[in-house]
Motif scaffolding. Structure first.
Motif, PDB file in Angstrom:
ATOM      1  N   UNK C 105       0.860  -1.180   0.000  1.00 15.82           N
ATOM      2  CA  UNK C 105       0.000   0.000   0.000  1.00 15.82           C
ATOM      3  C   UNK C 105       0.900   1.235   0.000  1.00 15.82           C
ATOM      4  N   UNK C 106       0.820   2.056  -1.045  1.00 18.56           N
ATOM      5  CA  UNK C 106       1.792   3.152  -1.176  1.00 18.56           C
ATOM      6  C   UNK C 106       1.653   4.191  -0.076  1.00 18.56           C
ATOM      7  N   UNK C 107       0.469   4.254   0.539  1.00 18.18           N
ATOM      8  CA  UNK C 107       0.253   5.311   1.525  1.00 18.18           C
ATOM      9  C   UNK C 107       0.650   4.888   2.931  1.00 18.18           C
ATOM     10  N   UNK C 108       0.967   3.628   3.091  1.00 16.41           N
ATOM     11  CA  UNK C 108       1.294   3.143   4.436  1.00 16.41           C
ATOM     12  C   UNK C 108       2.793   2.911   4.560  1.00 16.41           C
ATOM     13  N   UNK C 112       3.224  -0.392   8.858  1.00 10.23           N
ATOM     14  CA  UNK C 112       1.761  -0.422   8.707  1.00 10.23           C
ATOM     15  C   UNK C 112       1.334  -1.452   7.672  1.00 10.23           C
ATOM     16  N   UNK C 148       8.071   4.666   3.765  1.00  6.92           N
ATOM     17  CA  UNK C 148       7.046   4.374   2.774  1.00  6.92           C
ATOM     18  C   UNK C 148       7.627   3.482   1.687  1.00  6.92           C
TER      19      UNK C 148
END
Ligand SMILES: Nc1ncnc2c1ncn2[C@@H]1O[C@H](COP(=O)(O)OP(=O)(O)OP(=O)(O)O)[C@@H](O)[C@H]1O
Ligand SMILES: [Mg+2]
Lengths: 310, 408, 245
Positions: C105-108, C112, C148
């Motif tokens: 997940x690129x945003x986590x 995470x 990230x």
């Protein structure tokens, strides 16, 4: 009837401001069996001035009262200035329609029209009037009005003369307020729809980021890509606002039909003028170009691979 | 974790998110304003009518309180009859007319109200004291409103000449009198720009001579309703109202409720405008959220498929995306609340300029419940606006989407 | 970090599995009848030409997709007709998936990303954080937990993806060309990691074009045109040391 001009005016405006309710000229139709009572004198045309007053006076009745009370020309009613008293019989000799006057909107009280002497006798206010209307010779010009006013007011004893235009200004204050309100609401709506349009257009352009990346990779210049993005946004905006203007036009028809029925007036409530339509189209064209430029600026500054890859 | 993901998705495109929040804020503000407008006048009018505890207004037949200058004679007998009803607690008769007030060179025409201080429901005293009833005939004492004081340039304790004629220059006819201003009051139903004064009813009747003898324009009646529930209260008020109208054919009795309903009819324009604009702002909000979330979902179909592949259930994906709508909605509504209150105040000052409105009447009235309900509606709408794209995303065929992601 | 051992030795059993794709008029027979048994602790490489049906088979084994014909039994349970919810639950708890393109997940952050499946499984926040940190240390990224995906190299991202696949202690690790996007050295390091996991008892099935990776497997299944054409076991299982660069 009207010895309290200020209060009455205030109260009338209160009503126009849609804040009070029905006021009724005291009227009482006779019981049904006596409705087609004897018609004496010249019932069809008793309001023509200069005639000898007939035995049973004629009155003109507001269209609304006529339709609500089922009154027709030739019917006999009883009219009194005081509620609960018997009153005198009068014959309905004419039905009148109110003018398309905004100040009449929301006045739902009924009206009857009488000869001046008739009303004076009925209300016991012998030889009293609320006002005179004075017409100045048309050739005399506007300056004559002022000098006449000054002359009258100089010798005035118990009354005052006003120019019709001043009265009009005074009595249109309500509509100025409504107008200001509409402008304010319109302003808010325009801001809201501008933001909305900007959002949607920006998002729509963003949606094309992959296509833009592909074009850029294929070797098209930033300029070309940006221009095509802007052009697309502008076209979408113009087409959208044209469709919106069409919807708006249909909406004005519905609004007019609805309020004309509700307020029983021939008044036009909503009007789509070419200027308004043009304003809408121009505004959305502008917004389209702004949104397109913003989006294009962002898109062409991002390397195409970033656009693709993310 | 879902909140983290939703929040992260929104933060990924700050510009987009900001615009959407701003758009939603305006939609929320407009919605709030329109709800305040739709419910406000009614609430304001109601509180105005009920502020003094009178539930019935008795007026010359077919008229509304002070809507015309109509008055009824035999006031004393009428009031006595009303008071004799066992359910009537108080009756306040009053008479309204226009008089000419003069002091030195200054003259204004003022609304004169005759009413009895012990039962009156027309004004609240701000300074000074209530006027007393003179032993003889002429008006001796009056209370006035602020406009009266400023327009005539007088203050408490000053003496003012009154006459019934439109112009004080007219000397032959008309009744004349002289009053001492003993108090300043705020008149509930008098427009703020109109000079007003009040004297005891009997004094005004006498001052008007034959045209005022034993007459009144309005009597307000308070019905005993202590200890009754709402329905029983309404019942009793209606019974008293009917009794008055059958007993006295010359008058109309209007209950507060009826008056409000009648006002509502006149207010239809504002309510409908409010309804249309409110509905429009809801649609705008929903469209905004739908567009934004659709776009963001389309961009992330692959990502969402991966989520599904590693074991996030459909409901999880659905929740996460609807959460995005919810967050946008919450942010927009929070800002919109402030924005709406500011614009409502602005619009209210515009409409309060209506000539002839009682000073205390407001068009936009904050009502916690109405605001809460409308904003909750927008929030739910915004959340469910994300539901369609979210549902689409949750139905994504995992294996297929993984392949497509690999190709893209 | 030893995966749970079941009672039976057979972990996965595919029986005459067929899968076809219809695209308009034409039908592509991606799998034309594949039978396959995988026991616990095996390290299986699936090789074959492009389009031979490797990914399709892997998806069927991991309950990502369902066969048109035939059955797949996982831990003694038929998984070829699971409802979406059941298949999702199975993938969440019993199967770890690793993809060629990592798909983080690129945003986590890395941490995470690893915590995500545990959060879905309802593990308490403190416990999931502790385990995620442990897993990241295990794959050699103990220092990069807050980064990230975009701040990590391809090899590092793939190791985060492996850690994520291990989050809920699966019985089976499925990897579709895990070294496909990595250079030789980085790929070798990843292979070493997978071998280490296998040595700890985790069953691994990988699809690969990578000869080095295939060599490192105990068992190599070769596919051609939707069928298994070779299934060879090397009796002397190579150790991690043999293939390390
Ligand atoms: N959605 C689909 N529609 C049509 N055909 C498909 C679809 N998905 C896969 N195929 C076909 O199924 C066959 C097997 O595909 P699969 O992806 O399993 O091959 P692969 O062995 O993994 O190839 P590669 O090594 O290139 O990844 C291929 O011929 C492919 O074109
Ligand atoms: Mg493949």
């Amino acid at each position: 009837m009207t010895r309290l001009p200020k209060t009455r005016e205030a109260i009338r405006r209160l009503a126009v401001a849609l804040c009070a309710t029905v006021g009724v000229v005291a009227w009482q139709p006779l019981p049904a069996q006596s409705a087609p009572g004897p018609v004496i004198g010249a019932p069809r045309d008793p309001l023509v001035p200069g005639r000898r007053p007939p035995l049973v006076r004629g009155i003109a009745v507001d269209e609304r009262l006529a339709s609500d009370a089922g009154v027709q020309v030739g019917d006999t009613l009883r009219l009194s200035a005081e509620a609960g008293t018997v009153g005198e019989p009068v014959v309905v000799s004419a039905l009148v329609r109110r003018a398309a006057d905004p100040s009449e909107v929301a006045r739902s009280e009924y009206r009857v029209r009488l000869h001046l002497d008739h009303l004076q006798r009925l209300t016991g206010s012998a030889d009293r009037v609320d006002r005179f209307a004075v017409a100045i010779n048309a050739e005399a010009g506007p300056a004559a009005v002022d000098s006449f006013l000054a002359g009258v007011n100089h010798v005035a004893f118990g009354f005052r003369a006003h120019a019709s235009r001043d009265v009009a200004v005074q009595s249109s204050r309500t509509f100025q307020v409504v107008d200001r309100f509409h402008r304010a609401i319109g302003g808010i709506t325009i801001v809201a729809s501008a933001v909305f349009l900007l959002c949607i257009l920006l998002l729509k352009v963003e949606e094309r980021r992959r296509a833009v990346a592909a074009l850029r990779l294929a070797g098209l210049s930033r300029r070309t890509v940006a221009l095509s993005v802007i052009a697309e946004a502008a076209v979408v905006a113009v087409l959208g606002s044209a469709a919106g203007a069409a919807i708006g036009w249909v909406a004005t028809l519905l609004v007019n039909a609805h309020y004309q029925r509700v307020f029983r007036t021939p008044l036009t409530f909503a009007l789509l003028t070419p200027r308004i339509a043009l304003f809408a189209v121009a505004l959305s064209l502008l917004l389209g170009i702004v949104a397109g430029s913003l989006a294009a600026w962002r898109l062409v500054r991002t390397p195409p691979l970033t656009l693709l890859g993310r | 974790m879902r909140a983290t993901l939703a929040w992260a998705a929104l933060r990924r495109h700050p510009m987009r998110t900001l615009l959407a929040v701003f758009g939603l804020a305006i939609a929320a503000a407009l919605l709030l304003d329109m709800v305040m407008l739709a419910t406000g006048m009614r609430a304001s009018f109601r509180s105005l009518l009920t502020s003094q505890g009178y539930q019935l207004r008795v007026t010359p037949k077919g008229t509304l309180p002070f809507d015309t200058e109509a008055s009824v004679g035999g006031a004393a007998a009428l009031v006595a009859s009303l008071r004799s009803h066992p359910d009537v607690a108080r009756v306040s008769p009053s008479l309204g007319t226009t008089v000419q007030a003069q002091r030195g060179e200054q003259a204004v025409s003022a609304f004169a109200l005759g009413t009895n201080a012990d039962v009156q429901g027309e004004y609240t005293l701000l300074a000074g004291r209530e006027p007393s009833m003179p032993a003889d005939s002429t008006i001796r004492e009056a209370i006035v409103n602020a406009t009266f004081l400023t327009r005539l340039g007088v203050s408490l304790g000053d003496t003012v000449d009154l006459s019934t004629e439109r112009s004080a220059q007219l000397r032959q006819s008309g009744r004349r009198g002289r009053v001492v201003i003993v108090g300043e009051a705020r008149f509930l139903y008098v427009p703020p720009g109109l000079p007003a004064l009040s004297t005891p009813l009997g004094a005004l009747q006498h001052f008007l001579g034959t045209s005022g003898r034993d007459r009144m324009s309005l009597a307000m009646a308070s019905v005993r309703v202590d200890g009754l529930d709402a329905a029983a209260q309404r019942d009793r008020i209606e019974r008293v109202r009917l009794w008055i109208e059958t007993e006295h054919s010359r008058v109309t009795a209007i209950s507060t409720e009826t008056a409000i309903v009648q006002v509502e009819e006149r207010l239809a324009y504002f309510r409908q405008l409010a309804f249309i604009l409110g509905a429009l702002s809801l649609v705008i909000g929903v469209l905004l959220v739908t567009t934004l979330v659709s776009l963001s979902v389309n961009e992330r179909l692959g990502e969402l498929a991966v989520l599904r592949a590693i074991g996030v259930p459909r409901a999880g994906v659905l929740q996460q995306i609807m959460l995005e709508g919810l967050m946008l909605g919450l942010a927009g509504i929070t800002i919109g609340l402030g924005l709406g209150l500011v614009t409502a105040r602005w619009l209210n000052t515009i409409l309060r300029d209506f000539p002839g409105l009682p000073a205390d009447l407001d068009f936009f009235v904050w009502s916690g419940e109405a605001a809460w309900k409308s904003l909750a509606m927008l929030l739910i709408a915004a959340t469910f606006a994300g539901a369609i794209p979210a549902w689409r995303a949750s139905r994504v065929r995992v294996a297929q989407a993984l392949r497509e992601e690999a190709v893209a | 970090m030893k995966p749970i051992n079941g009672t039976s030795d057979v972990l996965l059993d595919a029986r005459d599995v067929k899968r076809e794709y219809r695209a308009g008029e034409s039908t592509v027979h991606a799998l034309r009848g594949v039978s396959l048994t995988i026991t616990r602790g095996e390290f299986v490489a699936i090789v074959g030409a492009s389009g031979s049906g490797k990914s399709t088979l892997l998806h069927l084994l991991g309950a990502v997709d369902a066969p048109d014909v035939g059955s797949v039994t996982f831990e003694g349970r038929d998984i070829s007709h699971l409802s979406d919810a059941e298949a999702t639950r199975l993938r969440l708890l019993r199967v770890g998936l690793v993809f060629q393109r990592f798909y983080l997940m690129p945003t986590l952050s890395a941490l995470e990303n690893v915590m995500l499946p545990m959060a879905e499984a309802g593990i308490a926040p403190a416990a999931r954080r502790a385990r995620a940190e442990e897993l990241l240390r295990y794959v050699g990224l103990g220092e990069r937990t807050g980064h990230r995906p975009t701040q990590l190299s391809g090899g590092e991202q793939q190791r985060v993806a492996v850690a994520r696949a291990l989050a809920n202690q699966p019985a089976l690790l499925l990897a579709d060309e895990p070294t496909g996007e990595l250079d030789a050295a980085t790929g070798a390091a990843l292979i070493a990691l997978l071998q280490r996991l296998n040595a700890d008892g985790l069953t691994c099935v990988l699809v690969t074009h990578d000869a080095a990776l295939a060599q490192s497997a105990q068992r190599v299944i070769t596919m051609r045109d939707g069928r298994i054409v070779h299934d060879t076991r090397s009796d002397t299982a190579p150790t991690a040391g043999d293939i390390a660069p």
